[in-house]
Motif scaffolding. Structure first.
Motif, PDB file in Angstrom:
ATOM      1  N   HIS A   1       0.696  -2.765  -7.041  1.00 46.94           N
ATOM      2  CA  HIS A   1       0.447  -2.292  -5.682  1.00 46.94           C
ATOM      3  C   HIS A   1      -0.751  -1.355  -5.645  1.00 46.94           C
ATOM      4  O   HIS A   1      -1.236  -0.885  -6.680  1.00 46.94           O
ATOM      5  CB  HIS A   1       1.690  -1.592  -5.135  1.00 46.94           C
ATOM      6  CG  HIS A   1       2.924  -2.425  -5.187  1.00 46.94           C
ATOM      7  ND1 HIS A   1       3.027  -3.644  -4.556  1.00 46.94           N
ATOM      8  CD2 HIS A   1       4.114  -2.221  -5.840  1.00 46.94           C
ATOM      9  CE1 HIS A   1       4.223  -4.160  -4.793  1.00 46.94           C
ATOM     10  NE2 HIS A   1       4.901  -3.325  -5.564  1.00 46.94           N
ATOM     11  N   GLU A   2      -1.212  -1.036  -4.447  1.00 46.31           N
ATOM     12  CA  GLU A   2      -2.365  -0.148  -4.254  1.00 46.31           C
ATOM     13  C   GLU A   2      -1.873   1.271  -3.958  1.00 46.31           C
ATOM     14  O   GLU A   2      -0.988   1.468  -3.129  1.00 46.31           O
ATOM     15  CB  GLU A   2      -3.210  -0.669  -3.088  1.00 46.31           C
ATOM     16  CG  GLU A   2      -4.410   0.189  -2.759  1.00 46.31           C
ATOM     17  CD  GLU A   2      -5.168  -0.311  -1.530  1.00 46.31           C
ATOM     18  OE1 GLU A   2      -5.817   0.508  -0.855  1.00 46.31           O
ATOM     19  OE2 GLU A   2      -5.071  -1.529  -1.226  1.00 46.31           O
TER      20      GLU A   2
ATOM     21  N   GLU B   1       0.289   1.187  -9.533  1.00 45.51           N
ATOM     22  CA  GLU B   1      -0.696   0.136  -9.791  1.00 45.51           C
ATOM     23  C   GLU B   1      -0.199  -0.838 -10.851  1.00 45.51           C
ATOM     24  O   GLU B   1      -0.475  -2.038 -10.793  1.00 45.51           O
ATOM     25  CB  GLU B   1      -2.024   0.775 -10.211  1.00 45.51           C
ATOM     26  CG  GLU B   1      -2.724   1.486  -9.044  1.00 45.51           C
ATOM     27  CD  GLU B   1      -3.812   2.441  -9.489  1.00 45.51           C
ATOM     28  OE1 GLU B   1      -3.987   2.607 -10.729  1.00 45.51           O
ATOM     29  OE2 GLU B   1      -4.480   3.041  -8.608  1.00 45.51           O
TER      30      GLU B   1
ATOM     31  N   THR C   1      -2.896   5.313  -2.911  1.00 46.81           N
ATOM     32  CA  THR C   1      -3.858   6.274  -2.362  1.00 46.81           C
ATOM     33  C   THR C   1      -3.287   7.665  -2.557  1.00 46.81           C
ATOM     34  O   THR C   1      -2.107   7.903  -2.261  1.00 46.81           O
ATOM     35  CB  THR C   1      -4.108   6.012  -0.864  1.00 46.81           C
ATOM     36  OG1 THR C   1      -4.609   4.689  -0.694  1.00 46.81           O
ATOM     37  CG2 THR C   1      -5.104   7.011  -0.298  1.00 46.81           C
TER      38      THR C   1
ATOM     39  N   PHE D   1       0.250   1.773   5.704  1.00 48.83           N
ATOM     40  CA  PHE D   1       0.956   1.929   4.439  1.00 48.83           C
ATOM     41  C   PHE D   1       2.383   1.405   4.562  1.00 48.83           C
ATOM     42  O   PHE D   1       2.980   1.422   5.641  1.00 48.83           O
ATOM     43  CB  PHE D   1       0.969   3.398   4.013  1.00 48.83           C
ATOM     44  CG  PHE D   1      -0.392   3.939   3.670  1.00 48.83           C
ATOM     45  CD1 PHE D   1      -0.911   3.766   2.399  1.00 48.83           C
ATOM     46  CD2 PHE D   1      -1.157   4.612   4.628  1.00 48.83           C
ATOM     47  CE1 PHE D   1      -2.174   4.258   2.083  1.00 48.83           C
ATOM     48  CE2 PHE D   1      -2.410   5.101   4.319  1.00 48.83           C
ATOM     49  CZ  PHE D   1      -2.928   4.922   3.042  1.00 48.83           C
ATOM     50  N   ASP D   2       2.908   0.948   3.438  1.00 53.82           N
ATOM     51  CA  ASP D   2       4.292   0.471   3.396  1.00 53.82           C
ATOM     52  C   ASP D   2       5.253   1.602   3.063  1.00 53.82           C
ATOM     53  O   ASP D   2       6.349   1.673   3.607  1.00 53.82           O
ATOM     54  CB  ASP D   2       4.425  -0.650   2.359  1.00 53.82           C
ATOM     55  CG  ASP D   2       3.620  -1.875   2.743  1.00 53.82           C
ATOM     56  OD1 ASP D   2       4.092  -2.629   3.608  1.00 53.82           O
ATOM     57  OD2 ASP D   2       2.513  -2.057   2.197  1.00 53.82           O
TER      58      ASP D   2
ATOM     59  N   LYS E   1       0.850  -1.193   0.000  1.00 51.71           N
ATOM     60  CA  LYS E   1       0.000   0.000   0.000  1.00 51.71           C
ATOM     61  C   LYS E   1       0.887   1.245   0.000  1.00 51.71           C
ATOM     62  O   LYS E   1       1.732   1.406   0.884  1.00 51.71           O
ATOM     63  CB  LYS E   1      -0.929  -0.009   1.212  1.00 51.71           C
ATOM     64  CG  LYS E   1      -1.940  -1.142   1.210  1.00 51.71           C
ATOM     65  CD  LYS E   1      -2.827  -1.084   2.453  1.00 51.71           C
ATOM     66  CE  LYS E   1      -3.710   0.137   2.467  1.00 51.71           C
ATOM     67  NZ  LYS E   1      -4.627   0.153   3.640  1.00 51.71           N
TER      68      LYS E   1
ATOM     69  N   GLY F   1      -4.559   4.476   8.314  1.00 51.06           N
ATOM     70  CA  GLY F   1      -4.322   3.312   7.461  1.00 51.06           C
ATOM     71  C   GLY F   1      -2.969   2.682   7.730  1.00 51.06           C
ATOM     72  O   GLY F   1      -2.182   3.176   8.526  1.00 51.06           O
TER      73      GLY F   1
END
Length: 464
Positions: free
Chosen positions: A26-27, A22, A29, A46-47, A3, A44
């Protein structure tokens, strides 16, 4: 799938980066302000966070410490539209993974992202939670958490460790904690106080001597380095190590062998080396008072301990800890705290750091022996005076903001122009008072480094 959070007010760039992320599987935001970014990163998991420097509601570097202070903090990659060496240095020091320019291609910009994700994956696969023994080391600020991470790394390896920091920041406590969390904890922890080494006997103290080696050597004596065999050798205030002994000690580090004074044969000593200093060793090297090759050997891993004024959020925790500790020692009930007691302590800049705070609390509890609550009156006069002056200055500044200007209306400049002019003059005066010292400039102005750099750049000024 990882993320990724992108914080940037350039919506087109955000979209381009998000598409590439993407495409990597990966996701992504996207948010467009510091406020939104802080909300997302705290709610959230997140990485990696890609964080812009210049945002509508502030400087991205100001958000970095908050992110790094989280329990499971993501890696942070700082993005900027223009090269800024000072900003890059600050980002790295504050714990950013990397610092990239937006002028690069999307592929070049996302290369550090791939590296950060690879690092996190390897770390997740090979790391298990470690319960550290940190008796006497108090603090939960992001700066202290970063130091605890380095402490764990230092304890898990045999590499040489250099601990830096001002007097009273806890360098010896950290050295002892590294030893107690290492595999050598069942062997000796030998402390060498380099400020107290007798000039005429320094070799004897470190390397030992044979009987009859010099006048007064009536028996063979083992040196401190041999006493550390199998254990840990701690060179406290290593910057004071005599220059003429530094070359000899460098060989000891390289070979783990040395010859006692008056000895015919070399002896061995297998030790883990820890060093500490409150001096700028690079400056000593430039002045010809410390060997560069020895410095390289000492700082395979460096832990730079923050001053107490840099981690003010730990002050209440430290006060409560030492209050409980001294109350137990004195056999008195644990005290309560008045708001002004905390306020005075948080206003003071603690030049002696944690050691000064500890001594202050011991004195305050002695004065308040039969009192149930600690008040400002229990603090030393110089701390109370600082708090009083700060309170008055704050009030005067607030009043001055609302003073009516008697000048005719047509003589008044535009508000924007007035602000710009005042701001620039303030920065010039600040530069004069700080004499090029960024830490001093931040202390005087109350500004963060990142915001101060922004203002200087805005007015085409520098501290030097």
């Amino acid at each position: 799938m990882a993320k990724i959070l992108i914080i940037d007010d350039d919506r087109q760039l955000c979209q381009m980066i998000a598409r590439h992320v993407e495409h990597m599987g990966h996701e992504a935001t996207r948010v467009f302000s510091l406020k939104e970014g802080l909300k997302e990163v705290t709610s959230g998991t997140f990485d990696v966070v890609l964080l812009d420097v210049r945002l509508p509601d502030g400087n991205g570097l100001d958000l970095l410490p908050k992110i790094r202070g989280m329990a499971f903090s993501p890696e942070v990659i700082i993005m900027t539209g223009a090269g800024d060496p000072d900003g890059a240095e600050l980002a790295v020091k504050t714990g950013a993974w990397d610092y990239i320019e937006k002028t690069s291609s999307i592929k070049q910009m996302t290369l550090p992202l791939a590296r950060a994700l690879q690092y996190r994956e390897e770390k997740r696969a090979g790391t298990h939670p470690v319960a550290l023994k940190i008796d006497g080391i108090i603090g939960s600020s992001h700066k202290m958490k970063a130091c605890f991470d380095l402490l764990a790394q230092a304890a898990a390896t045999e590499t040489n460790v250099l601990i830096t920091g001002e007097t009273g920041t806890g360098k010896e406590l950290f050295a002892k904690a590294i030893y107690e969390n290492s595999t050598r904890t069942d062997q000796n922890f030998v402390v060498v106080d380099c400020t107290a080494l007798p000039k005429t006997l320094v070799e004897s103290v470190l390397f030992g001597h044979k009987k009859g080696a010099f006048t007064g050597a009536d028996k063979t004596k083992q040196g401190l380095i041999k006493q550390a065999d199998g254990g840990t050798l701690f060179l406290d205030e290593v910057g004071e190590l005599p220059f003429d002994i530094q070359k000899t000690f460098l060989r000891v580090l390289q070979e783990r062998r040395f010859r006692p004074v008056g000895g015919a044969q070399e002896v061995e000593s297998d030790f883990k080396l820890l060093s500490a200093t409150n001096r700028d060793l690079d400056q000593l090297v430039r002045a010809g008072r410390f060997r560069k090759d020895l410095l390289f050997r000492l700082r395979s891993l460096t832990i730079d301990l923050p001053t107490l004024r840099e981690r003010g959020e730990d002050i209440k925790e430290l006060i409560r800890h030492y209050t409980a500790s001294f109350s137990d020692r004195f056999g008195t009930e644990t005290k309560g705290f008045s708001p002004e007691f905390f306020e005075a302590c948080e206003t003071y800049d603690w030049p002696g750091n944690v050691r000064e705070l500890m001594n202050t609390m011991e004195g305050a509890l002695s004065l308040a022996r039969n009192d149930a609550t600690l008040y400002g009156k229990h603090l030393p006069p110089h701390i109370r005076i600082r708090a009083a002056r700060a309170s008055i200055s704050k009030k005067e500044n607030k009043e001055n903001l609302f003073k009516k200007n008697d000048a005719p209306a047509h003589d008044l400049p535009k508000l924007k122009d007035y602000r710009e002019s005042f701001e620039k003059q303030y920065l010039k005066d600040l530069r004069s008072h700080a004499k090029g010292n960024i830490k001093k400039a931040c202390q005087i102005s109350g500004l963060s480094r990142s915001y101060l750099y922004d203002l200087l750049k805005k007015h085409d000024l520098s501290l030097s």
